[in-house]
Each structure stands twice: as C-alpha cells, then as structure tokens.
Motif scaffolding. Structure first.
Motif, mmCIF file in Angstrom:
data_model
loop_
_atom_site.group_PDB
_atom_site.id
_atom_site.type_symbol
_atom_site.label_atom_id
_atom_site.label_comp_id
_atom_site.label_asym_id
_atom_site.label_seq_id
_atom_site.Cartn_x
_atom_site.Cartn_y
_atom_site.Cartn_z
ATOM 1 N N GLY A 1 0.826 -1.197 0.000
ATOM 2 C CA GLY A 1 0.000 0.000 0.000
ATOM 3 C C GLY A 1 0.857 1.242 0.000
ATOM 4 N N VAL A 2 0.366 2.296 0.636
ATOM 5 C CA VAL A 2 1.071 3.580 0.702
ATOM 6 C C VAL A 2 1.027 4.091 2.139
ATOM 7 N N VAL A 3 2.177 4.496 2.654
ATOM 8 C CA VAL A 3 2.260 5.102 3.981
ATOM 9 C C VAL A 3 1.983 6.592 3.828
ATOM 10 N N ASN A 4 0.975 7.081 4.534
ATOM 11 C CA ASN A 4 0.572 8.489 4.436
ATOM 12 C C ASN A 4 0.751 9.144 5.800
ATOM 13 N N ASP A 5 1.709 10.044 5.915
ATOM 14 C CA ASP A 5 2.002 10.684 7.197
ATOM 15 C C ASP A 5 0.821 11.494 7.722
ATOM 16 N N ALA A 6 -0.076 11.905 6.838
ATOM 17 C CA ALA A 6 -1.198 12.744 7.260
ATOM 18 C C ALA A 6 -2.307 11.943 7.936
ATOM 19 N N LYS A 7 -2.283 10.653 7.813
ATOM 20 C CA LYS A 7 -3.326 9.845 8.444
ATOM 21 C C LYS A 7 -3.132 9.860 9.959
ATOM 22 N N PRO A 8 -4.196 9.938 10.728
ATOM 23 C CA PRO A 8 -4.070 9.990 12.191
ATOM 24 C C PRO A 8 -3.756 8.629 12.785
ATOM 25 N N GLY A 9 -3.313 8.664 14.027
ATOM 26 C CA GLY A 9 -3.101 7.422 14.746
ATOM 27 C C GLY A 9 -1.661 6.965 14.739
ATOM 28 N N PRO A 10 -1.403 5.806 15.363
ATOM 29 C CA PRO A 10 -0.043 5.272 15.429
ATOM 30 C C PRO A 10 0.459 4.882 14.043
ATOM 31 N N LEU A 11 1.742 4.554 13.963
ATOM 32 C CA LEU A 11 2.423 4.373 12.695
ATOM 33 C C LEU A 11 1.732 3.346 11.796
ATOM 34 N N ARG A 12 1.325 2.233 12.322
ATOM 35 C CA ARG A 12 0.737 1.201 11.473
ATOM 36 C C ARG A 12 -0.572 1.651 10.844
ATOM 37 N N GLU A 13 -1.273 2.605 11.503
ATOM 38 C CA GLU A 13 -2.534 3.106 10.958
ATOM 39 C C GLU A 13 -2.318 4.054 9.787
ATOM 40 N N LYS A 14 -1.085 4.438 9.559
ATOM 41 C CA LYS A 14 -0.768 5.320 8.437
ATOM 42 C C LYS A 14 -0.598 4.554 7.128
ATOM 43 N N VAL A 15 -0.657 3.223 7.201
ATOM 44 C CA VAL A 15 -0.557 2.396 5.992
ATOM 45 C C VAL A 15 -1.932 2.317 5.351
ATOM 46 N N GLY A 16 -2.058 2.880 4.157
ATOM 47 C CA GLY A 16 -3.299 2.789 3.410
ATOM 48 C C GLY A 16 -3.287 1.583 2.494
ATOM 49 N N THR A 17 -4.376 0.823 2.499
ATOM 50 C CA THR A 17 -4.498 -0.345 1.631
ATOM 51 C C THR A 17 -5.700 -0.163 0.714
ATOM 52 N N TYR A 18 -5.709 -0.876 -0.392
ATOM 53 C CA TYR A 18 -6.794 -0.780 -1.361
ATOM 54 C C TYR A 18 -7.100 0.684 -1.682
ATOM 55 N N ALA A 19 -8.363 1.097 -1.597
ATOM 56 C CA ALA A 19 -8.727 2.475 -1.963
ATOM 57 C C ALA A 19 -8.091 3.500 -1.040
ATOM 58 N N GLU A 20 -7.763 3.086 0.191
ATOM 59 C CA GLU A 20 -7.136 4.008 1.135
ATOM 60 C C GLU A 20 -5.665 4.258 0.793
ATOM 61 N N ALA A 21 -5.113 3.468 -0.103
ATOM 62 C CA ALA A 21 -3.705 3.634 -0.449
ATOM 63 C C ALA A 21 -3.485 4.880 -1.298
ATOM 64 N N GLY A 22 -4.283 5.033 -2.338
ATOM 65 C CA GLY A 22 -4.017 6.119 -3.265
ATOM 66 C C GLY A 22 -2.657 5.923 -3.928
ATOM 67 N N TYR A 23 -1.953 7.022 -4.134
ATOM 68 C CA TYR A 23 -0.647 6.956 -4.779
ATOM 69 C C TYR A 23 0.390 7.711 -3.973
ATOM 70 N N PRO A 24 1.652 7.305 -4.046
ATOM 71 C CA PRO A 24 2.716 8.059 -3.371
ATOM 72 C C PRO A 24 2.951 9.394 -4.079
ATOM 73 N N ASN A 25 3.659 10.286 -3.413
ATOM 74 C CA ASN A 25 3.891 11.622 -3.987
ATOM 75 C C ASN A 25 5.379 11.915 -4.190
ATOM 76 N N TYR A 26 6.113 10.914 -4.685
ATOM 77 C CA TYR A 26 7.504 11.167 -5.040
ATOM 78 C C TYR A 26 7.561 12.193 -6.171
ATOM 79 N N PRO A 27 8.537 13.073 -6.139
ATOM 80 C CA PRO A 27 8.636 14.063 -7.216
ATOM 81 C C PRO A 27 8.985 13.401 -8.547
ATOM 82 N N LYS A 28 8.716 14.089 -9.627
ATOM 83 C CA LYS A 28 9.045 13.586 -10.960
ATOM 84 C C LYS A 28 10.542 13.317 -11.039
#
Length: 581
Positions: free
Chosen positions: A437-464
C-alpha cells in the motif's frame, strides 16, 4: 496375513533399503546433468568403503569406460578415511546423446544418466548477461513507480527491460537446498550444472580441499579455449564476490577471495571492472586483504591492461582507441549505491567520491569489447540490489534497480547498431519484498494506521524523476509501503534510512541478534517487529520464489515458460555455437 507379519516385512524392507543406501556409491556429475558436447569437466566416483582399483568397474551405456573417456584415472585408495575414489580430470565427450554411467565395486553400485547435447551453428555474435542480484518483482515495481511515475493506474513509462519480447520464470534451487545463494545460482548460469550453496564451478564432493572438487568448465573458459571472442566482467560489488567470481572460478567456498582474484587475472578477460581492490594489492599495502606479496594490479599492467581507479580514468581509458584490455577497481570493498552517491552522500561516498556508475562501467566495457570483430561475452552485475534487500533497505534497492535499467538501456542502444547481440536480464535468485500500500504521514493514529491499503492507499507523492530516472527526494509524505516477508527482530520506521544503509539487528551479549535500538531512538513511534528467522540471522535471506528473466536479440525466443537456471547457460552456448559437432 496378520499385522505381525506385515510389520516384519516392513522392517525387513527398511533394513534392506538402509543397507543399499549405505553401500551406494556417488557419481559426479549428478543424475540428469546436461553436458555441452566438447566442454571440459571432471568425473568422480566415490565409494563408501576401501576397494582395490582393479575391483572398480565403470561402464558407459554398457560399454567399457575407456571407450568414451580417454583421459587417465586418478585413484585415491581411502579419501579422507571415507572410502576409495576415482577421478577423471578434464574429460571431453565427443558424441551427443544420452549416457548411462554405471559404477560398481564390491557390493556398491551407482548409476546416473547424462544428456550430452550439441549446439548447432553459431547464431549470436555478442552476449550481454545482466544480473540484477537478488532482484524480485517488487524491486522492479518500486523502481518503476519511482522512476516513471503512475497516473490513474497507468505507468507513464517502463523500465528498459520491461518491454523485452521474451520472458521466462527461472527456478533457482541448488543441488543441496531449495534456497540458493549467489555462488551456486550464478554457477548454474555459467556452467549449466547444479552445485551446492557457497560453491562455484564444481560439484561438491567429500574432498576437504576447496579447490579439489570435480570441476566443470565455465562459459568464459569455453570462450577463451574455443574462440577468439573477448570476455568482460563488470560488478559494483567486490570483483571477488560470488557472481563475478563464478564467471571464472572453481571452489567449494565463495569466501576464497584471494584465489578468485588470482583467477580473474588468469582468466585473460579483456575487461574487468568493479570493487574489491583489497585483494589485488600485496599484503604489505595498506588495506590489503591478501596473504601474500603478489601485486595483481602490477601484473595486470604487465599483461597489457590499461588501468583505471576513478570514473574519470575509466572514461578516458575506455575512449582511447588504443585500449584493448581494461582493468579498473574503484573501491576496496563493495561500491556505493546510487541513492547515496547521487543524493545522500552516505555510507563511504565521501571517502571514495569518484566511483563510476554501473552505466559508465557498462559503456566502458562495450567501448573496449566491441573492438573485437569476433564478438564478446559481457557479464554486468547490479550487485547492490541484493546487498540492500538483505538489510530490508528497499529504497536503496529500488534506486539500484533504476541504475540497472539505465545500464540495460545502454546495451539496447548498442544492439540497435549490433543486432547480432543477445541481451539477457535476470536475477540470480530472489528476495521476499512486496508492496502492500502507501504510507501516508497525514493519516491519524499510530504508525501502522498510516498504511493505506486498497482504496485508502491512493498513490505516493515522489517528485518527478530526473533525466536519469531518479526522484531527488525519497522521504516524502506519501511513500510506498514496502515490506519483506522474512526478517530478524527490527524496528520498522516506514521511512527511508537517510543516515546510511539500514542495520536492522545487532548482536546482543548472548550472541542472538536483536532489534537495533538506534531506530527507536530516531523515531519513537517505530514498531518493534519480532523476527521470523532464527536468532543467528542479522538480515533477511534469499527466497525460492521464481526469478523473472527478460531477453531480446537472436536466440532469445528460447526463453519462455518455466526454465531451470541451468538452461540459461544452454541458450547462451547454443547461440554462440560452442558445442558444434
């Protein structure tokens, strides 16, 4: 028949089976070995008891052994106190077909069947074999995300080997274990024979001397013996490491690095580029790891090689029209990875700031080798993919997978004007990584809750990525959730390691490896992960997952479906016509 009688029969059968096993001799090469017509190899038969030489009976398809094998036998009356052995060195078979070898002495019997195959005429002028050491599917996916980008489910481009027309799944297991290492897996590519963990260019017998096991000829040796082609060896690891070492060496232990360095010199390969300079300088030199005063660097020079120790010297010597042989070493150990060299400047980059890139070494090798009108074989290893997968450092592994893609593109560009070139890209074995999935720092809660899976994953935001395919920022706010399937105790931070390669575990006072507390000190919400490997393992380990091979060029259509790793050798030698009748 009552139960008692059945049990008696079963017990008798078990005793007979064990007795037969005790009295079974062993033959090398092993059963079902595929042997290239005219290649050199050793035959060894080991008996479990002491038997007189005159009592040993060997036949081939029912005929006397000497009708097929003309070299003299070496008889060992009692090898290491374990029984008699007989060895035939440098055997060459002159006829293709199935051979059944029968060995007998006293009540000991062994039988094996070999497939001796011819190659047919030459179809390929040049072969370039790229080894993404330890590269797994997830490494490729991560590299593609970082270097090409993905929008609405579609990658904006692909890695240079993604669009090659031929693909195969490669089985990597060795003769002694489901799980391979780089020595025996690369040895299978280089010889077409299986061997055991830590071994290269030999069948592992009961010999105690690492260099006395029955040998099988490598592709590089075949080329040098039978053709006027050139050979190149490129790696960003130590040149004495398992993968480059297996191109030229025959040893039970890959740790015989001084011997491997000597074999690199003896091989006559026209291009040798990589790390590991500590084994090329005499013992009295600072930083040397040799146990003698041989100066291999000076011997390379005396043998007509141009020398390079920096990327500037490498490019200068490679572009010199007079350079026919090139030796370059750029680091006493393994070279640094691309994430550190280009961006973070960590690990040993500041000590060795002028290391060339794998792309520069590939281009230099092609510049020199292509001067030979008879063609060449070039092995290029992106070794650090494996070196970073072991300590669970996926970002560094991804950057070096991008570097491999760039190096392969150079070979593809070369093949545009040299269409008689076969290019193969493959791991030697795999690791266990997977993207969840994608780790999103903006998601609330402890570190493991920041892992988005399926639709909650979205996409990472690495620069071009830049023109070389590298994003200039790796510790972004939305990152790939990349996890390994086997690991020691460690602290999971879900962040790239900006201060140097990940060191997941350290040895405790009782000798067991425990999670490195450094990462909890750096990040207080790091998750303690209990290991699923034995406590004597400090890093992740290889897996038995199939390796994915890609190929293009003449004879590449032979790569398809599932193939054993020994078949990679067969495709190369058939393309080069090295086993013609």
């Amino acid at each position: 028949m009552n139960i008692s009688t059945v049990l008696k029969f079963a017990l008798t059968a078990l005793v007979l089976t064990q007795a037969l096993a005790i009295h079974a001799a062993t033959i090398y090469p092993i059963n079902d070995a595929a042997i290239l017509l005219g290649s050199k190899f050793d035959i060894k038969v080991e008996f479990n008891t002491v038997v007189p030489a005159d009592d040993i009976q060997l036949t081939v398809n029912g005929a006397p052994f000497k009708s097929v094998v003309s070299v003299p036998a070496q008889y060992i009356a009692n090898e290491n106190g374990k029984g008699s052995s007989i060895i035939y060195r440098d055997v060459q078979l002159k006829q293709a077909g199935k051979l059944m070898i029968d060995a007998r002495a006293g009540d000991e019997v062994a039988k094996v069947t070999w497939d001796v195959y011819a190659s047919g005429p030459r179809k390929v002028k040049n072969v370039i074999l790229f080894i993404g050491d330890g590269m797994t599917i997830a490494n490729r996916t991560a590299a593609r995300v970082l270097s090409k980008g993905i929008t609405q489910g579609k990658y904006q481009n692909v890695l240079s080997f993604d669009d090659m027309p031929n693909t195969a799944l490669i089985g990597t297991s060795g003769s002694d274990s489901l799980i391979t290492d780089s020595a025996n897996s690369m040895s299978a590519y280089m010889t077409g024979h299986k061997t055991a963990v830590n071994a290269m260019g030999v069948y592992v017998s009961r010999a105690t001397d690492n260099l006395s096991h029955p040998k099988v000829e490598t592709l590089a040796e075949l080329i040098k013996r039978k053709t006027k082609m050139s050979v190149g060896i490129v790696s960003d690891a130590e040149l004495e490491d398992a993968t480059p070492g297996a191109v030229v060496s025959h040893t039970r232990r890959r740790a015989d690095k001084q011997y491997i360095a000597d074999q690199l010199l003896a091989s006559g390969a026209e291009v040798i580029l990589g790390g590991g300079s500590a084994y090329f300088y005499p013992q009295s030199s600072k930083g040397s790891k040799r146990k003698d005063e041989n100066n291999l660097v000076e011997q390379f020079k005396s043998n007509g090689y141009q020398l390079a120790f920096t990327k500037q010297e490498l490019m200068s010597e490679a572009q010199n029209p007079a350079t026919k042989k090139l030796f370059g070493v750029f680091h006493p150990d393994n070279m640094d990875g691309s994430l550190d060299r280009f961006f973070l400047k960590k690990n040993t980059v500041m000590e060795y700031p002028n290391q060339p890139d794998l792309t520069q070494m590939t281009q230099a090798a092609l510049d020199v080798l292509s001067k030979n009108q008879n063609g060449f074989f070039l092995m290029v290893e992106a070794a650090l993919i494996d070196k970073f997968n072991h300590p669970l450092d996926w970002e560094r592994a991804a950057f070096d997978t991008i570097m491999l893609s760039n190096a392969v593109q150079i070979a593809k560009d070369f093949a545009k004007t040299h269409p008689d070139t076969l290019i193969i890209v493959t791991p030697d074995h795999t690791h266990s990584g997977s993207i969840s999935g994608v780790v999103n720092d903006a998601k609330p809660g402890p570190l493991r809750e920041k892992v988005g899976t399926y639709a909650e994953a979205g996409y990472p935001n690495y620069p071009k990525a830049n023109v070389e395919g590298y994003p200039n920022q790796i510790d972004v706010s939305k990152r790939l959730a990349f996890f390994y399937g086997n690991y020691p105790d460690h602290y999971e931070t879900m962040h790239p390691k900006m201060d140097g390669s990940f060191v997941p575990a350290i040895k405790s006072a009782d000798g067991a490896y425990v999670a490195n507390p450094k990462y909890l000190q750096q990040q207080e919400d790091a998750i303690h992960v209990g290991g699923n490997l034995p406590v004597n393992q400090e890093t992740g380990v290889h897996t038995a997952d199939d390796a994915v091979l890609n190929a293009t060029g003449p004879n590449s259509d032979k790569f398809k479906g599932f193939m054993d790793n020994t078949k990679v050798f067969k495709v190369m030698v058939e393309g080069l016509g090295l086993g013609q009748k």
